[in-house]
Design an enzyme around this catalytic site. Structure first.
Site, PDB file in Angstrom:
ATOM      1  N   ARG A  63       0.821  -1.226   0.000  1.00  0.00           N
ATOM      2  CA  ARG A  63       0.000   0.000   0.000  1.00  0.00           C
ATOM      3  C   ARG A  63       0.848   1.266   0.000  1.00  0.00           C
ATOM      4  NH1 ARG A  63      -1.962  -3.044   3.569  1.00  0.00           N
ATOM      5  NH2 ARG A  63      -3.740  -4.249   2.910  1.00  0.00           N
ATOM      6  N   LYS A 171       3.122 -18.870   6.342  1.00  0.00           N
ATOM      7  CA  LYS A 171       2.422 -19.299   7.544  1.00  0.00           C
ATOM      8  C   LYS A 171       2.019 -18.070   8.361  1.00  0.00           C
ATOM      9  CE  LYS A 171       4.725 -20.700  11.488  1.00  0.00           C
ATOM     10  NZ  LYS A 171       5.377 -19.698  12.350  1.00  0.00           N
ATOM     11  N   GLU A 239      14.418 -21.024  22.105  1.00  0.00           N
ATOM     12  CA  GLU A 239      14.908 -19.707  21.680  1.00  0.00           C
ATOM     13  C   GLU A 239      15.224 -18.898  22.929  1.00  0.00           C
ATOM     14  OE1 GLU A 239      12.624 -18.047  18.101  1.00  0.00           O
ATOM     15  OE2 GLU A 239      11.130 -19.231  19.153  1.00  0.00           O
ATOM     16  N   ASP A 258       2.330 -21.579  16.688  1.00  0.00           N
ATOM     17  CA  ASP A 258       3.484 -20.916  16.073  1.00  0.00           C
ATOM     18  C   ASP A 258       4.582 -21.912  15.698  1.00  0.00           C
ATOM     19  OD1 ASP A 258       4.890 -18.596  15.271  1.00  0.00           O
ATOM     20  OD2 ASP A 258       6.029 -18.563  17.140  1.00  0.00           O
ATOM     21  N   HIS A 263       6.507 -26.270  12.348  1.00  0.00           N
ATOM     22  CA  HIS A 263       7.936 -26.595  12.335  1.00  0.00           C
ATOM     23  C   HIS A 263       8.253 -27.961  12.980  1.00  0.00           C
ATOM     24  CE1 HIS A 263       8.159 -22.559  11.058  1.00  0.00           C
ATOM     25  NE2 HIS A 263       8.350 -21.963  12.212  1.00  0.00           N
ATOM     26  N   LYS A 353      10.168 -19.920  24.287  1.00  0.00           N
ATOM     27  CA  LYS A 353      10.898 -18.652  24.150  1.00  0.00           C
ATOM     28  C   LYS A 353      11.533 -18.325  25.499  1.00  0.00           C
ATOM     29  CE  LYS A 353       8.469 -16.752  20.260  1.00  0.00           C
ATOM     30  NZ  LYS A 353       9.387 -16.958  19.142  1.00  0.00           N
TER      31      LYS A 353
HETATM   32  C1  BG6 Z   1       8.730 -18.471  13.190  1.00  0.00           C
HETATM   33  C2  BG6 Z   1       7.959 -18.140  14.433  1.00  0.00           C
HETATM   34  O1  BG6 Z   1       7.964 -19.253  12.323  1.00  0.00           O
HETATM   35  O2  BG6 Z   1       9.895 -19.183  13.546  1.00  0.00           O
HETATM   36  C3  BG6 Z   1       8.807 -17.373  15.413  1.00  0.00           C
HETATM   37  O3  BG6 Z   1       6.816 -17.377  14.085  1.00  0.00           O
HETATM   38  C4  BG6 Z   1      10.096 -18.092  15.699  1.00  0.00           C
HETATM   39  O4  BG6 Z   1       8.106 -17.156  16.630  1.00  0.00           O
HETATM   40  C5  BG6 Z   1      10.773 -18.456  14.397  1.00  0.00           C
HETATM   41  O5  BG6 Z   1      10.924 -17.226  16.448  1.00  0.00           O
HETATM   42  C6  BG6 Z   1      11.973 -19.354  14.644  1.00  0.00           C
HETATM   43  O6  BG6 Z   1      12.664 -19.495  13.447  1.00  0.00           O
HETATM   44  P1  BG6 Z   1      14.229 -19.740  13.446  1.00  0.00           P
HETATM   45  O7  BG6 Z   1      14.570 -19.925  12.010  1.00  0.00           O
HETATM   46  O8  BG6 Z   1      14.864 -18.548  14.073  1.00  0.00           O
HETATM   47  O9  BG6 Z   1      14.420 -20.977  14.275  1.00  0.00           O
END
Ligand code: BG6
Length: 504
Positions: A63, A171, A239, A258, A263, A353
């Site tokens: 936009r 996603k 993380e 998430d 994943h 996290k």
């Molecule tokens: C994303 C999530 O899909 O993957 C995030 O939305 C997450 O919350 C991230 O931090 C982790 O990805 P990577 O590649 O840093 O392990």
């Protein structure tokens, strides 16, 4: 006479330097974070590596009323800040004239007409041959508007036409089974499944791709790859960062949607699948689907005992987070694959996290030895079972721990580790996931993208867990300290099976 090309280990095989066909990549959501941090640096690195050549262009669409020059300046800034390779003037001079930008409201058909005109002009100028890769880097509620806009402007050609139109969908692909089905239905109104590329960036990670190679290009592991030799598997995605500025997104998503639904289940299926008939996209994805179909369903009476949720202390003070939020930032649970190979072997999944360390890995814990030959009888309890670890990130690599005799005049047994590091074996950092995925989509290879049936099956499996916790929000949140390995309940979860988390 046949000629054999000897390639030293660690150097790319000449035939493995894939090149994209002529095509224009169009990114919707071009002013967003994903474009700046990931997509444009990935395109830059594809250019630097010679994977995209002259007949290539990248067009941003959003936009914001940016000019082409403003867009190019943003791309340059993004590449300088986030690319794994430094911005090289030679590559930038090549890329810059191949960038374009079209601004407009996605609800306005005129936006798509302007886009169409811009793409046709680029075809003329650069010979991009009418091929299009559209990337929907926008929120899912805009997918429908954009797809219909593209279709109505005649920007989607049917599969089998001399030119191609493909769409990458970001996603989260839905937030429940029902919404995933709706979204799939909406996508299917406009696109054939062969044109739909649902991205899960984990699948583009070198180390995740290597799970298949490790399993199916080596003969020594397959005989061990089953319930007879594997006691349990731990898949961890920890993380150290919190939710940062993504509080609003996280509040409605939480760790189950998430990380686990996509994943972790993708990684699990690659670890547990049967050997596919071939490396073709549908053979591979068909085998992965069978794993998802064999997952033991969580039921309302098992979820409270089997699924531990956590929230880090301080999460409720993050921007855009409710002061009484019950969004989970941590989860731990055992998953069972009810098939011949894996019956009774728990796959413990854990994601969180603000954890003690950033680490994503899969650890295969082998069965303990049946009898110790060294020392007194109960010593075998102290002989640690072998652990094979696929380290997805960081410090990408593979380790195997085994027992060894400690040098000396007795039989003291001690664990030692064989350690393969990507940086040592191959030199340098592995390419970013988005590079491989963008290149594959340009080449029409969907192996590393999620198929409709798999996406719906994974939602089907996770839905009872979401339903249970939505109707019985955990009362003990927040329940773990930043910098820890999650709530104590997660330790109890695995200890009740007489096992321990591997906290690397
Ligand atoms: C994303 C999530 O899909 O993957 C995030 O939305 C997450 O919350 C991230 O931090 C982790 O990805 P990577 O590649 O840093 O392990």
């Amino acid at each position: 006479m046949t000629t054999r090309i000897e390639v030293p280990i660690g150097l790319p095989h000449p035939q493995q330097q894939p090149e994209a066909p002529p095509c224009i990549t169009v990114v919707f959501g071009a002013t967003g974070d994903l474009t700046r941090r990931k997509l444009m640096p990935a395109l830059y690195n594809l250019a630097a590596g010679g994977h995209v050549r002259d007949r290539f262009a990248a067009v941003g669409c959003a936009r914001r009323p940016w000019t082409r020059e403003e867009f190019a300046a943003q791309v340059k800034a993004g590449v300088s800040e986030f690319s794994r390779n430094e911005l090289e003037p030679r590559v930038w001079e090549w890329l810059e004239p191949r960038l374009d930008y079209v601004s407009g409201d996605f609800k306005d058909p005129a936006t798509f007409q302007r886009l169409k005109a811009a793409l046709e002009e680029l075809d003329e100028k650069l010979g991009t041959a009418g091929n299009r890769l559209f990337y929907l880097a926008v929120s899912p509620d805009e997918f429908g508007t954009i797809l219909r806009g593209l279709r109505d402007a005649g920007l989607i050609v049917a599969p089998g036409a001399p030119t191609f139109s493909r769409v990458i969908v970001e996603k989260p692909f839905g937030r429940s089974l029902e919404t995933a089905r709706q979204l799939n239905g909406l996508v299917a109104e406009v696109l054939d499944e062969s044109q739909t590329f649902r991205i899960d960036h984990y699948l583009g990670k070198e180390t995740v791709q290597n799970i298949m190679v490790f399993r199916f290009a080596n003969s020594m592991f397959e005989p061990l790859w089953n319930r007879k030799y594997i006691d349990h598997v731990q898949i961890t995605a920890a993380e150290t960062v919190g939710v940062g500025s993504r509080g609003k997104f996280y509040e409605s998503t939480g760790v189950l949607r998430d990380i686990v639904q996509n994943h972790l289940l993708e990684v699990l299926t690659l670890c547990a699948m049967e050997p596919p008939n071939s490396g073709d996209a549908d053979d591979v994805r068909g085998e992965k689907l069978k794993v998802l179909q064999a997952l033991r369903m969580p039921w309302a009476d098992t979820v409270p005992n089997d699924v531990v949720l956590g929230q880090y202390r301080g999460y409720r003070d993050e921007p855009d987070v409710a002061p009484d939020s019950v969004a989970p930032t941590f989860v731990a649970l055992p998953v069972y694959v009810d098939n011949w190979r894996w019956q009774g072997v728990p796959f413990y999944l854990r994601a969180g996290k603000k954890m003690a360390r950033r680490v994503t890995e899969v650890a295969f814990h082998m069965q303990p030895i049946p009898l110790s030959l060294f020392g007194n009888g109960d010593l075998c309890e102290h002989v640690e079972p072998n652990v094979l670890t696929l380290r997805i990130q960081p410090e990408e690599g593979i380790t195997l721990s085994f027992s060894s005799k400690m040098p000396g005049h007795d039989f003291t047994v001690t664990p030692v580790v064989m350690d393969m590091k990507y940086t040592e074996a191959f030199g340098g950092e592995p390419p970013e996931a988005y590079e491989r995925l963008l290149l594959d989509a340009m080449r029409g290879d969907a192996t590393l993208f999620s198929r409709r049936d798999a996406v719906e099956t994974s939602w089907q499996w996770i839905q009872p867990i979401l339903d249970y916790w939505d109707s019985h929000p955990p009362r003990d949140l927040p329940n773990y300290d930043p910098g820890s390995w999650g709530p104590e309940a997660a330790d109890r979860l695995i200890q009740r099976d007489r096992r321990q988390w591997r906290n690397p």
